[in-house]
Design a protein around this motif. Structure first.
Motif, short mmCIF file in Angstrom:
data_model
loop_
_atom_site.label_atom_id
_atom_site.label_comp_id
_atom_site.label_asym_id
_atom_site.label_seq_id
_atom_site.Cartn_x
_atom_site.Cartn_y
_atom_site.Cartn_z
N ASP A 60 -3.76 3.15 -3.78
CA ASP A 60 -3.84 4.31 -2.88
C ASP A 60 -2.74 5.35 -3.11
N LYS A 61 -2.03 5.28 -4.24
CA LYS A 61 -0.97 6.25 -4.53
C LYS A 61 -1.54 7.66 -4.72
N TYR A 143 -6.04 -8.32 -4.87
CA TYR A 143 -5.46 -7.22 -5.67
C TYR A 143 -6.00 -5.87 -5.21
N ARG A 144 -7.33 -5.79 -5.15
CA ARG A 144 -7.89 -4.49 -4.83
C ARG A 144 -7.79 -4.18 -3.34
N GLY A 145 -7.52 -5.19 -2.52
CA GLY A 145 -7.28 -4.98 -1.09
C GLY A 145 -8.49 -4.48 -0.32
N LEU A 146 -9.68 -4.90 -0.73
CA LEU A 146 -10.88 -4.46 -0.01
C LEU A 146 -11.11 -5.37 1.20
N THR A 147 -11.65 -4.80 2.25
CA THR A 147 -11.99 -5.62 3.43
C THR A 147 -13.29 -6.37 3.13
N ASN A 148 -13.58 -7.38 3.95
CA ASN A 148 -14.82 -8.15 3.74
C ASN A 148 -16.05 -7.24 3.81
N GLU A 149 -16.00 -6.29 4.73
CA GLU A 149 -17.14 -5.37 4.89
C GLU A 149 -17.31 -4.54 3.61
#
Lengths: 183, 242
Positions: A60-61, A143-149
């Motif tokens: 997100d930089k 790593y990618r930090g995605l939520t379950n949704e």
């Protein structure tokens, strides 16, 4: 910054990523020619810059960046070109005048890759033993930090609950693999 | 908020300020919590390395495509310019047809990526050596030849229609577009959770087979369905074909 390209890098959209790669490739190689690099080195640098760009998108930089994606990519590339020139200078006399080339690209510093610790190397060994779908699931979560949704939507799972249970199963398998091999 | 949700939100960077304070306090004072978080932080680093390495391979693939295009361009450039008009005309026709072929292949390469396994989690243990599981393991490891044979066997045993979808994908990944078309068509005779997605892959199989009429038809079927999968790509591909 062009949001759809940032999203494509974050979500691994092959078509748009390829378009972004191909669009900037020739302009970057022309840019690198000013530094008298051989083309093979320029291609390597372009790829390394592209990987860093994607890492910055994932972390997100890029949301804080005001310039265009191309300017940012070239800024990273410029940093890597300087790094390469410094490496080359250890082998022969370094022409510092090369650093004085005028262009519109501000150099962008990037973090160098840290070596894995011993503990991480062991974890990497067992991570590679997991099936591709588990590797992908854990990469998306941690790593990618995605939520379950977000994962459910991206990967086409029926619901967030399916992702949750698959993730938990993958983590359990990984921990079991480590435990069984290191009782 | 329970601890596992707290950890989940930490990695997805969605903790509020108060939740982050709670997280930090637990990390400091609860050794079990700290152990789990440290394990997952290591997993984050490891998966990052692997992900970067996979992405690097992808870029290598892009680069190979660029290089092979260059070679093709060079070949065109080197064609003799001084031959007679009739030969030039023939050469032009051949060249024109050839470029058309490349475009379809190029579009296929740009758009095709075998479907992910979204149906059945793979179980890797000695007790789980059933044909379907083996098929999915081979499929996930890009061993499409084996996967296709195993999907065929698994389908005969279980009659699970979704297996036809994955076999079609494996065949298409092998470049066997005609066989893939038959498999996708067979899949479309059933109604399951992947039925609408088959239109996308069937369209790509037709594209590979240079049947643009059928390609467009399948893309339109996908766009007119309520399926969200690959809608953006389908729409962009259709535009390029029109």
């Amino acid at each position: 910054m062009e949001q759809h390209y940032v999203d494509a890098l974050k979500t691994n959209n092959n078509t748009i990523t390829k378009e972004l790669y191909n669009t900037n490739r020739t302009p970057f190689l022309n840019f690198a020619k000013r530094y008298n690099l051989v083309e093979a080195d320029s291609v390597d640098i372009y790829q390394e810059a592209f990987i860093s760009l994607r890492k910055h998108a994932i972390s997100d930089k890029l949301y804080e960046v005001n310039c265009s994606l191309k300017t940012y990519l070239f800024g990273i590339g410029k940093h890597l070109i300087y790094k390469k020139l410094k490496e080359n200078s250890l082998k022969k006399d370094y022409d510092s005048i090369l650093h004085k080339i005028n262009d519109n690209y501000e150099e962008i510093q990037i973090d160098s890759d840290n070596e894995l610790t011993e503990e991480q190397q062991i974890l990497q060994y067992y991570f590679k033993k997991l099936g591709k779908s588990c590797q992908q699931m854990l990469t998306l979560c941690f790593y990618r930090g995605l939520t379950n949704e977000e994962i459910a939507e991206l990967e086409g799972y029926d619901s967030e609950a399916v992702v949750r249970s698959q993730k938990s199963r993958c983590l359990r398998t990984l921990k079991d693999l480590i435990k069984t091999s290191n009782p | 908020m329970n601890n596992s949700k707290l950890i989940e939100n930490y990695f997805s960077r969605t903790l509020t300020k108060i939740e982050l304070e709670e997280f930090n306090s637990l990390y400091k004072n609860n050794s079990e919590f700290k152990l789990e978080v440290d394990f997952l932080k290591n997993l984050k680093t490891v998966s990052e390395k692997e992900d970067d390495s996979n992405f690097k391979s992808k870029l290598k693939g892009f680069e190979e495509e660029v290089s092979s295009k260059k070679v093709r361009k060079n070949k065109l450039w080197k064609k003799p310019l001084t031959i007679g008009a009739a030969i030039l005309l023939i050469a032009f026709c051949i060249n024109f047809l050839w470029i058309e072929t490349i475009n379809e292949d190029q579009l296929f390469t740009n758009y095709f990526e075998p479907s992910k396994n979204v149906s059945t989690p793979i179980v890797r243990s000695a007790n789980e050596e059933n044909t379907q599981n083996e098929a999915f393991i081979n499929y996930s490891e890009h061993e499409y030849e084996n996967a296709s044979i195993l999907f065929e066997k698994a389908y005969e045993k279980t009659k699970k229609s979704e297996l036809l979808f994955y076999q079609g994908n494996a065949l298409l990944a092998l470049g066997k577009s005609k066989e893939a078309i038959n498999k996708f068509k067979q899949h479309l005779t059933f109604l399951d959770s992947l039925s609408n997605r088959t239109h996308w892959y069937l369209a790509l199989a037709y594209l590979k087979n240079k049947d643009l009429k059928q390609t467009k038809q399948q893309l339109e079927l996908l766009l007119n369905s309520n399926e969200v999968f690959k809608k953006e790509e389908a729409s962009s591909l259709l535009k390029k074909l029109k």
